[in-house]
Motif scaffolding. Sequence first.
Motif, PDB file in Angstrom:
ATOM      1  N   GLU A  73       0.845  -1.185   0.000  1.00  0.00           N
ATOM      2  CA  GLU A  73       0.000   0.000   0.000  1.00  0.00           C
ATOM      3  C   GLU A  73       0.886   1.242   0.000  1.00  0.00           C
ATOM      4  O   GLU A  73       1.865   1.310   0.744  1.00  0.00           O
ATOM      5  CB  GLU A  73      -0.910   0.043   1.224  1.00  0.00           C
ATOM      6  CG  GLU A  73      -2.159  -0.788   1.106  1.00  0.00           C
ATOM      7  CD  GLU A  73      -3.110  -0.575   2.271  1.00  0.00           C
ATOM      8  OE1 GLU A  73      -4.080  -1.324   2.364  1.00  0.00           O
ATOM      9  OE2 GLU A  73      -2.883   0.347   3.078  1.00  0.00           O
ATOM     10  N   HIS A  75       0.728   5.273   0.804  1.00  0.00           N
ATOM     11  CA  HIS A  75      -0.044   6.317   1.476  1.00  0.00           C
ATOM     12  C   HIS A  75       0.613   7.660   1.150  1.00  0.00           C
ATOM     13  O   HIS A  75       1.762   7.896   1.542  1.00  0.00           O
ATOM     14  CB  HIS A  75      -0.057   6.097   2.985  1.00  0.00           C
ATOM     15  CG  HIS A  75      -0.799   4.872   3.412  1.00  0.00           C
ATOM     16  ND1 HIS A  75      -1.281   4.702   4.696  1.00  0.00           N
ATOM     17  CD2 HIS A  75      -1.163   3.740   2.730  1.00  0.00           C
ATOM     18  CE1 HIS A  75      -1.892   3.536   4.778  1.00  0.00           C
ATOM     19  NE2 HIS A  75      -1.823   2.936   3.605  1.00  0.00           N
ATOM     20  N   LYS A  88      -3.484   0.495  -3.310  1.00  0.00           N
ATOM     21  CA  LYS A  88      -3.075  -0.883  -3.067  1.00  0.00           C
ATOM     22  C   LYS A  88      -2.599  -1.488  -4.373  1.00  0.00           C
ATOM     23  O   LYS A  88      -3.243  -1.335  -5.416  1.00  0.00           O
ATOM     24  CB  LYS A  88      -4.254  -1.686  -2.504  1.00  0.00           C
ATOM     25  CG  LYS A  88      -3.928  -3.137  -2.199  1.00  0.00           C
ATOM     26  CD  LYS A  88      -5.141  -3.850  -1.614  1.00  0.00           C
ATOM     27  CE  LYS A  88      -4.843  -5.321  -1.332  1.00  0.00           C
ATOM     28  NZ  LYS A  88      -6.022  -6.025  -0.768  1.00  0.00           N
TER      29      LYS A  88
END
Length: 258
Positions: A73, A75, A88
């Motif tokens: 993932e 961010h 993702k």
Amino acid sequence: MKLLVKKLANTNIGILLRNTLKFKSIGMKLFENDYPTCVSDAFLWRTDNGYKTKFKYSDILNLFYKIKNSWVEFHFYSKNNELLKIEKVNNLGLSNELEISSKYLNNLEDYGTFYIYHFSENSNDLSNKDIISNRCYLGYSQNNNLHSFVHGNTLGKFTSIYTNKTFLTDIVKTSLFQNHTYTIQKYFNDFDKNELFFTNPTSKNIKFKIDGKEYKLKPNYSLLVETKTPIISIKSNCLHLRPTIFSYKEKYLDVHHS
């Protein structure tokens, strides 16, 4: 008694006091958890002033532990720590690449930080003491010129490799006072300009001073500082406040960590 003193000296409060008194200071300290852990640097993305950022990373869980079907993932955060995007990525190859352009971030032309986390539900081959860190390489291209590559520079956040995700920080340690000075081992006089990228990888406010000018970074904020000073010393209350450096000379661009 000695064991008790040693234990107290290595608590968060103990480390803060040691760093404030400059007694056996600790710049970074990893952590003890009862689960395998993934650590991410606070990586810099840039889409301002014609920049694109290229990020190269590996499937570490497959490469080193032969764990299949893992995923990552990403961010993404603004320079003011606003969450911009979570992506993702499944079906990883051993080597992977992500290009971060303004279009990728909804036409945003700015800078900030991002983190990469590796996850798996099939981690029987991992022990609770295992820690993985994808330091990775970033390439910065301005106006579609060749990329200048640099690897990660600042350990930022960590979480469990399993999906009970609690994202923690404060690997990098601080002091109560601006009593730590770091001088970058580079003479900057021969460049047209230099930009220093700072990120705050802690949950505390960081204060620092360059050339007599005061700066403040809130937790997980980031900042680009332009300077033409030939010798750069950074005085701060953070023991690992080491910026990523962008040095410009005519059409030449050099990006490296300090």
